[in-house]
Write a protein that holds these residues in place. Structure first.
Motif, mmCIF file in Angstrom:
data_model
loop_
_atom_site.group_PDB
_atom_site.id
_atom_site.type_symbol
_atom_site.label_atom_id
_atom_site.label_comp_id
_atom_site.label_asym_id
_atom_site.label_seq_id
_atom_site.Cartn_x
_atom_site.Cartn_y
_atom_site.Cartn_z
ATOM 1 N N ALA A 154 70.601 -31.942 82.245
ATOM 2 C CA ALA A 154 70.613 -31.879 83.768
ATOM 3 C C ALA A 154 68.969 -32.272 84.128
ATOM 4 C CB ALA A 154 70.483 -30.379 83.566
ATOM 5 N N LEU A 155 67.994 -32.248 83.302
ATOM 6 C CA LEU A 155 66.715 -32.930 83.866
ATOM 7 C C LEU A 155 66.805 -34.354 84.052
ATOM 8 C CD1 LEU A 155 64.483 -30.500 81.815
ATOM 9 C CD2 LEU A 155 64.492 -30.561 84.043
ATOM 10 N N VAL A 156 67.550 -35.245 83.071
ATOM 11 C CA VAL A 156 67.487 -36.494 83.263
ATOM 12 C C VAL A 156 68.524 -36.539 84.496
ATOM 13 C CG1 VAL A 156 68.674 -38.583 82.416
ATOM 14 C CG2 VAL A 156 67.280 -37.215 80.820
ATOM 15 N N GLY A 157 69.390 -35.938 84.762
ATOM 16 C CA GLY A 157 70.432 -35.993 86.168
ATOM 17 C C GLY A 157 69.358 -35.880 87.484
ATOM 18 N N LEU A 161 79.523 -34.120 63.487
ATOM 19 C CA LEU A 161 80.397 -33.815 64.598
ATOM 20 C C LEU A 161 80.105 -33.187 65.736
ATOM 21 C CD1 LEU A 161 83.959 -34.367 62.646
ATOM 22 C CD2 LEU A 161 82.640 -35.902 64.122
ATOM 23 N N ARG A 162 79.391 -31.916 65.278
ATOM 24 C CA ARG A 162 78.933 -30.849 66.279
ATOM 25 C C ARG A 162 77.770 -31.673 66.940
ATOM 26 N NH1 ARG A 162 77.744 -25.267 64.047
ATOM 27 N NH2 ARG A 162 79.823 -25.448 63.728
ATOM 28 N N ARG A 163 77.135 -32.497 66.597
ATOM 29 C CA ARG A 163 75.982 -33.262 67.211
ATOM 30 C C ARG A 163 76.586 -34.076 68.259
ATOM 31 N NH1 ARG A 163 72.916 -36.009 62.565
ATOM 32 N NH2 ARG A 163 74.097 -34.588 61.087
ATOM 33 N N VAL A 164 77.611 -34.713 67.965
ATOM 34 C CA VAL A 164 78.362 -35.677 68.836
ATOM 35 C C VAL A 164 78.885 -34.963 69.873
ATOM 36 C CG1 VAL A 164 80.374 -37.362 69.098
ATOM 37 C CG2 VAL A 164 78.904 -37.357 67.279
ATOM 38 N N GLY A 165 79.561 -33.588 69.622
ATOM 39 C CA GLY A 165 80.122 -32.748 70.825
ATOM 40 C C GLY A 165 78.933 -32.296 71.559
ATOM 41 N N HIS A 166 77.760 -31.695 71.159
ATOM 42 C CA HIS A 166 76.771 -31.530 71.979
ATOM 43 C C HIS A 166 76.167 -32.566 72.778
ATOM 44 C CE1 HIS A 166 75.499 -28.126 68.958
ATOM 45 N NE2 HIS A 166 76.616 -27.868 69.372
ATOM 46 N N LEU A 167 76.086 -33.617 72.535
ATOM 47 C CA LEU A 167 75.698 -34.931 73.285
ATOM 48 C C LEU A 167 76.635 -35.166 74.220
ATOM 49 C CD1 LEU A 167 74.464 -37.206 70.704
ATOM 50 C CD2 LEU A 167 73.124 -36.602 72.159
ATOM 51 N N LEU A 168 77.988 -34.973 74.017
ATOM 52 C CA LEU A 168 78.916 -35.071 75.054
ATOM 53 C C LEU A 168 78.829 -33.945 76.388
ATOM 54 C CD1 LEU A 168 82.096 -35.824 73.029
ATOM 55 C CD2 LEU A 168 80.933 -37.416 74.495
ATOM 56 N N VAL A 169 78.340 -32.640 75.612
ATOM 57 C CA VAL A 169 78.100 -31.736 76.861
ATOM 58 C C VAL A 169 76.652 -32.291 77.673
ATOM 59 C CG1 VAL A 169 77.041 -29.446 76.914
ATOM 60 C CG2 VAL A 169 78.992 -29.904 75.381
ATOM 61 N N ALA A 170 75.834 -32.966 76.854
ATOM 62 C CA ALA A 170 74.679 -33.195 77.771
ATOM 63 C C ALA A 170 75.022 -34.243 78.683
ATOM 64 C CB ALA A 170 73.579 -33.642 76.716
ATOM 65 N N LEU A 171 75.734 -35.141 78.103
ATOM 66 C CA LEU A 171 76.280 -36.195 79.148
ATOM 67 C C LEU A 171 76.898 -35.594 80.202
ATOM 68 C CD1 LEU A 171 76.954 -39.220 79.882
ATOM 69 C CD2 LEU A 171 78.931 -39.019 78.383
ATOM 70 N N GLY A 172 77.660 -34.450 80.292
ATOM 71 C CA GLY A 172 78.397 -33.957 81.363
ATOM 72 C C GLY A 172 77.380 -33.296 82.236
ATOM 73 N N ALA A 173 76.128 -32.898 81.575
ATOM 74 C CA ALA A 173 75.036 -32.163 82.484
ATOM 75 C C ALA A 173 74.470 -33.293 83.439
ATOM 76 C CB ALA A 173 74.225 -31.374 81.423
ATOM 77 N N VAL A 174 74.297 -34.371 82.654
ATOM 78 C CA VAL A 174 73.590 -35.745 83.327
ATOM 79 C C VAL A 174 74.340 -36.080 84.294
ATOM 80 C CG1 VAL A 174 73.036 -38.160 83.177
ATOM 81 C CG2 VAL A 174 72.343 -36.549 81.352
ATOM 82 N N VAL A 175 75.779 -35.990 84.583
ATOM 83 C CA VAL A 175 76.909 -36.565 85.380
ATOM 84 C C VAL A 175 76.858 -35.457 86.486
ATOM 85 C CG1 VAL A 175 79.180 -36.810 86.086
ATOM 86 C CG2 VAL A 175 78.099 -37.704 83.838
ATOM 87 N N ALA A 209 74.279 -32.840 87.175
ATOM 88 C CA ALA A 209 73.078 -32.747 87.695
ATOM 89 C C ALA A 209 72.718 -34.117 88.585
ATOM 90 C CB ALA A 209 72.034 -32.675 86.877
ATOM 91 N N GLY A 210 73.085 -35.257 88.297
ATOM 92 C CA GLY A 210 72.625 -36.514 88.989
ATOM 93 C C GLY A 210 73.906 -36.997 90.057
ATOM 94 N N GLY A 211 75.181 -36.566 89.495
ATOM 95 C CA GLY A 211 76.268 -36.933 90.505
ATOM 96 C C GLY A 211 76.721 -36.172 91.830
ATOM 97 N N TRP A 212 76.151 -34.894 91.663
ATOM 98 C CA TRP A 212 76.711 -34.288 92.868
ATOM 99 C C TRP A 212 76.538 -34.770 94.212
ATOM 100 C CZ3 TRP A 212 73.631 -31.924 96.437
ATOM 101 C CH2 TRP A 212 72.257 -31.728 96.033
ATOM 102 N N TRP A 213 75.110 -35.212 94.367
ATOM 103 C CA TRP A 213 74.620 -35.690 95.523
ATOM 104 C C TRP A 213 75.434 -36.915 95.917
ATOM 105 C CZ3 TRP A 213 72.149 -39.975 97.475
ATOM 106 C CH2 TRP A 213 71.519 -39.892 98.486
ATOM 107 N N VAL A 214 75.619 -37.839 95.001
ATOM 108 C CA VAL A 214 76.207 -39.221 95.131
ATOM 109 C C VAL A 214 77.544 -39.118 95.481
ATOM 110 C CG1 VAL A 214 76.879 -41.226 93.969
ATOM 111 C CG2 VAL A 214 74.559 -40.358 93.429
ATOM 112 N N ALA A 215 77.991 -37.903 94.965
ATOM 113 C CA ALA A 215 79.742 -37.677 95.277
ATOM 114 C C ALA A 215 79.419 -37.151 96.776
ATOM 115 C CB ALA A 215 80.224 -36.569 94.297
ATOM 116 N N VAL A 216 78.851 -36.280 97.193
ATOM 117 C CA VAL A 216 78.760 -35.671 98.586
ATOM 118 C C VAL A 216 78.565 -36.804 99.577
ATOM 119 C CG1 VAL A 216 77.634 -34.311 100.330
ATOM 120 C CG2 VAL A 216 78.086 -33.369 98.039
ATOM 121 N N VAL A 217 77.594 -37.682 99.231
ATOM 122 C CA VAL A 217 77.316 -38.793 100.027
ATOM 123 C C VAL A 217 78.494 -39.785 100.273
ATOM 124 C CG1 VAL A 217 75.622 -40.862 100.680
ATOM 125 C CG2 VAL A 217 74.760 -38.595 99.735
ATOM 126 N N SER A 218 79.092 -40.001 99.190
ATOM 127 C CA SER A 218 79.967 -40.924 98.894
ATOM 128 C C SER A 218 81.675 -40.587 99.882
ATOM 129 C CB SER A 218 80.662 -41.179 97.613
ATOM 130 O OG SER A 218 79.665 -41.957 96.969
#
Length: 679
Positions: A192-195, A225-239, A241-250
C-alpha cells in the motif's frame, strides 16, 4: 533471535526489536539527531520563496478548490493538471488551507517528511542489525546527504516519495522477521505504501519492487508457496492504493475535469506509461524539451552518478556503500536463510543497484535531484556494513573491507570537494589525511585497545561525513528556486568547465541545464522562456518575453510580477474565471501566486500540450471567461508536441491590442479586437 553470525559476538534482540538493556543512551541520541535534522531542514526555510513555482501554484489552487486539490490542477478553475499524480501536493495544500498561503506553509510539510524519513530509517536499520549505533549512523548519513538537505527543503514530489519508500522498506523487513505474527499484513502495508508512492511520483516508485520481492522470497520464514501468495496480496495492495485515483480520473468525464498535463491525448495512462514512464528510459518523450539518448540531460553511463554536479549530490559514500554491501554479503554467507542483517543488505543493495542503474542509463529527462531516492539505500548500507565490520573486526577480511571503505570515502570526498575549490578550500586535505589515517588504524583494529579503536572509528565517521555535511549546511543556507535545484556550492566539472552555477542569491541561473547545454530542442543560448524561432508574439522582439522588471519567467523559472502588474491583473477579478492566461505553467505560476486568482497555464509545463486548443480558447474568450493574456513565456511545440500554444499566442497578438506594464506585455481579451498594435 540473534542476528549474529558465528564469527561475531551475539547481539541480543527480542520480537519487538533490540533489547534496551545496554543502550540507555539511544533515546537521547535519537532525540538529538532528529532535533538537529529538524533545525537543518527548517532553518531559514522561507528564504526560497515559492521554491518550484510550478508546484506552489498547484498547492495554492488546491487550497482554494477541492476539485483542484483532488486532480492536482495548476489553477483553482482546473484548466489543466500538473504532470504528476497529486499526492505530494495534498499535505502542502492542507497546510495552506490551515495556515494561509506562504512559503513556510508550503515547505514545512516537506521538512517534516524529511525528519520522519530519518527517524524511520534509524528504526529500520536498528531492527535489522540489533544495533542502536548502526541505526543512528544510518539516520545521520541520510540527514547530511546534500541532496536530502535540498529536497526536504523544497516542494518537489521527491520528499514524500522518499518517506513512503523508507516506510515501505520498514514494513517489508518487519514481514521477514522470524516469529512475527501475520507477516502478510506487514507485506500488504508495504504494498500500500508503494502504491501511495506511485501516486506521488508515478513509475519511479516501482524501482524498489525487485528488491522487496527478492527479500521476501529469500528471507521470509513462511513456506515458499505461502510466500508467493503473500506477495500476490502485496501486489493487490499496490494496485488498490496506487490505482484507485487513476481509475477515478480515467472514468471521470473529460468535459468536467481538468486536462491531464504532460499528455498529448488528455490521458492519465498515456502520462503514466509515456512522458513519465518508458519515455524517461528511451528519451522519446512527446512534448518534452529534452531526451534523445542523453544528449540534453547529461551523458549516460555507469559513472553518471559520480560525474559533474551529480556526484556532489549523493556520491560521497556511494563507492563505500557498494564495497560494504559486498563485504556484508560475504560476512553473512553462513547465516540462516532468514537472517535479518542479510535481509537488510539485500533490500538496500537491491534498491541501490536497480535505482542507481536506472538513473545512470536512462536517456530521457534526468535531473541531479532525482538522486535523493538513492540516499536512504546508501545510508543504510554504510551503517549495516560498518556494524558488521566492527563486530567482526577480528576477521582480517572484514577489517580490510572496513579500512578500504573508509579510504574510499576519504578519496571520494577529496575529489568532490575539489570540484568546488572556492568553498571551504581548507577542508579537502583534512578529509583525505584524517580518512586515510583512520583507514590505517581500522586495518589493525583487532590489535588496538578499546579506546583507540573507538577513536579511530569516530575519526572515520567525521572524515567521511565532513564533506557532505558541509555541502548540506551550504544547501540549507542557500535559497533555491526554479525547476532545476542542485545542492551544495557551484562546482567545476572534471574537465575544468564551470557547472551547476547559480545566479545572485543562490538561484539557478536562467537557461542553466545539466552540463551547461540546453536540452535537445532548445537552441544554445536561447532563454528559458524562448519561443521557437525567437521572440514571442507581442513582446516587442524580446526573446521569451523576459525583460523589464515584470519578471515574465519562462520554461524553468517562475514569473515574478511587480505590484503594478499584479494590481493590473486584479482589476474586476471576480468577474472572470481566469484573471489571465499565459503560455507555460511557470510563466503562469508567479502571477497566480501573486494574485491568488486562477491563471490559465496554456500548454502545461512545456507549453506543448494541446490544452486548450485555439478553437477552445477562442470560445472561452468569447464567453468572457479570461480577462488578460500575458505575452511571452512557455516554450511551445517541442519533441512532437502540440502547436496550440503558439497558435493561441499568434491569434491574440493579431487580434487584440497590446499594453506594456512594467515590461510585461498584456492583452485585454475583453476589449474589441483590433489589428495587432502595441502600446
Amino acid at each position: 533471535m540473534s542476528t549474529a553470525t558465528a564469527a561475531e559476538p551475539t547481539t541480543v534482540t527480542t520480537a519487538a526489536g533490540p533489547a534496551p538493556t545496554a543502550e540507555r543512551w539511544y533515546r537521547p541520541a535519537l532525540a538529538a539527531l532528529l532535533a538537529a535534522t529538524a533545525v537543518l531542514y527548517l532553518w531559514g526555510l522561507g528564504s526560497s520563496g515559492w521554491a518550484n513555482s510550478f508546484y506552489s501554484a498547484a498547492v495554492q489552487a488546491g487550497s482554494e478548490s477541492w476539485k483542484a486539490f483532488f486532480f492536482g490542477s495548476s489553477d483553482a478553475a482546473s484548466s489543466i493538471t500538473v504532470d504528476k499524480t497529486p499526492l505530494s501536493l495534498w499535505p502542502m495544500a492542507l497546510s495552506v488551507r490551515v495556515f494561509g498561503l506562504s512559503s513556510w506553509s508550503i515547505l514545512v510539510p516537506q521538512a517534516i517528511e524529511g525528519v520522519l524519513a530519518v527517524w524511520l530509517l534509524v528504526a529500520t536499520v536498528r531492527r535489522s542489525t540489533g544495533s542502536a549505533a548502526a541505526g543512528l549512523l544510518a539516520g545521520l548519513v541520510l540527514a547530511t546527504t546534500p541532496v536530502a538537505a535540498l529536497m526536504f527543503r523544497f516542494n518537489n514530489p521527491d520528499a514524500l516519495l522518499v518517506l513512503l519508500l523508507v516506510a515501505a522498506a520498514y514494513a517489508v523487513l518487519r514481514a521477514v522477521e522470524d516469529g512475527v505474527r501475520h507477516p502478510v499484513r506487514w507485506l500488504a502495508l508495504a504494498g500500500a505504501l508503494v502504491g501511495l508512492a506511485f501516486l506521488t511520483k508515478m513509475l519511479q516508485a516501482f524501482l524498489v519492487l525487485p528488491a522487496f520481492v527478492l527479500v521476501y522470497l529469500v528471507a521470509a520464514a513462511a513456506p515458499l508457496l505461502r510466500r508467493v501468495g503473500h506477495l500476490l496480496v502485496a501486489l493487490g495492495a499496490v494496485v488498490v492504493a496506487g490505482g484507485w485515483w487513476v481509475a477515478v480520473v480515467s472514468l471521470w468525464p473529460a468535459s468536467s475535469r481538468p486536462y491531464i498535463g504532460g499528455s498529448q491525448g488528455n490521458s492519465i495512462l498515456e502520462l503514466t506509461l509515456g512522458y513519465n514512464g518508458l519515455g524517461r528510459l528511451t528519451g522519446e518523450e512527446t512534448g518534452s524539451v529534452g531526451g534523445g539518448g542523453g544528449r540534453g540531460w547529461g551523458e549516460t553511463g555507469l559513472t553518471r552518478l559520480l560525474d559533474g554536479e551529480v556526484g556532489g549530490q549523493v556520491a560521497w559514500l556511494l563507492p563505500s556503500a557498494l564495497l560494504l554491501l559486498l563485504a556484508g554479503l560475504w560476512a553473512t554467507r553462513h547465516a540462516p536463510r532468514t537472517d535479518r542483517v542479510r535481509a537488510g543488505l539485500v533490500l538496500w543493495g537491491g534498491w541501490l543497484l536497480v535505482t542507481g542503474l536506472t538513473f545512470s542509463l536512462m536517456a530521457g529527462i534526468f535531473h541531479a535531484y532525482y538522486t535523493v531516492a538513492l540516499a536512504p539505500a546508501v545510508a543504510a548500507l554504510v551503517a549495516i556494513g560498518a556494524h558488521l565490520t566492527w563486530r567482526q573486526r577480528r576477521s582480517p577480511v572484514m577489517a580490510a573491507a572496513g579500512a578500504l571503505a573508509v579510504a574510499l570515502a576519504a578519496v571520494t570526498g577529496f575529489l568532490l570537494l575539489g570540484r568546488s575549490p572556492d568553498f571551504v578550500p581548507w577542508l579537502r586535505w583534512p578529509v583525505l589525511v584524517l580518512g586515510l589515517l583512520a583507514a590505517v588504524a581500522l586495518a589493525g583494529l583487532r590489535w588496538l585497545p578499546g579506546r583507540l579503536a573507538f577513536a579511530a572509528a569516530a575519526v572515520a565517521v567525521v572524515a567521511g561525513l565532513a564533506g557532505p555535511a558541509a555541502y548540506a549546511v551550504r544547501t540549507a543556507g542557500t535559497a533555491h528556486t526554479g525547476s532545476l535545484p542542485t545542492a551544495g556550492p557551484a562546482i567545476t566539472s572534471d574537465d575544468g568547465r564551470a557547472g551547476g552555477g547559480r545566479g545572485p542569491g543562490g538561484r539557478p541561473g536562467r537557461g542553466t541545464f545539466p552540463g551547461g547545454t540546453p536540452p535537445q530542442g532548445i537552441p544554445p543560448g536561447a532563454p528559458q522562456g524562448g519561443f521557437p524561432g525567437g521572440a514571442a508574439p507581442g513582446t516587442g522582439g524580446r526573446p521569451g518575453g523576459t525583460g523589464g522588471t515584470g519578471g515574465m519567467g519562462g520554461l524553468l523559472q517562475g514569473s515574478e510580477p511587480t505590484a503594478e502588474v499584479t494590481a493590473f491583473l486584479l482589476q474586476d477579478a471576480d468577474s472572470y474565471t481566469w484573471v489571465a492566461a499565459a503560455v507555460g505553467s511557470n510563466a503562469a505560476a508567479g502571477y497566480q501566486l501573486a494574485t491568488e486568482e486562477p491563471v490559465m497555464a496554456i500548454g502545461g509545463f512545456n507549453g506543448s500540450d494541446p490544452s486548450p486548443t485555439l478553437a477552445g480558447f477562442q470560445q472561452l474568450v468569447a464567453d468572457g471567461e479570461v480577462h488578460w493574456f500575458i505575452g511571452g513565456g512557455g516554450f511551445g511545440r517541442s519533441m512532437g508536441g502540440s502547436e496550440a500554444a503558439s497558435e493561441i499566442a499568434a491569434w491574440v497578438a493579431e487580434t487584440f491590442e497590446a499594453t506594456t506594464v512594467d515590461g510585461v506585455t498584456l492583452y485585454d481579451l475583453t476589449a474589441d479586437g483590433t489589428a495587432g498594435a502595441e502600446a
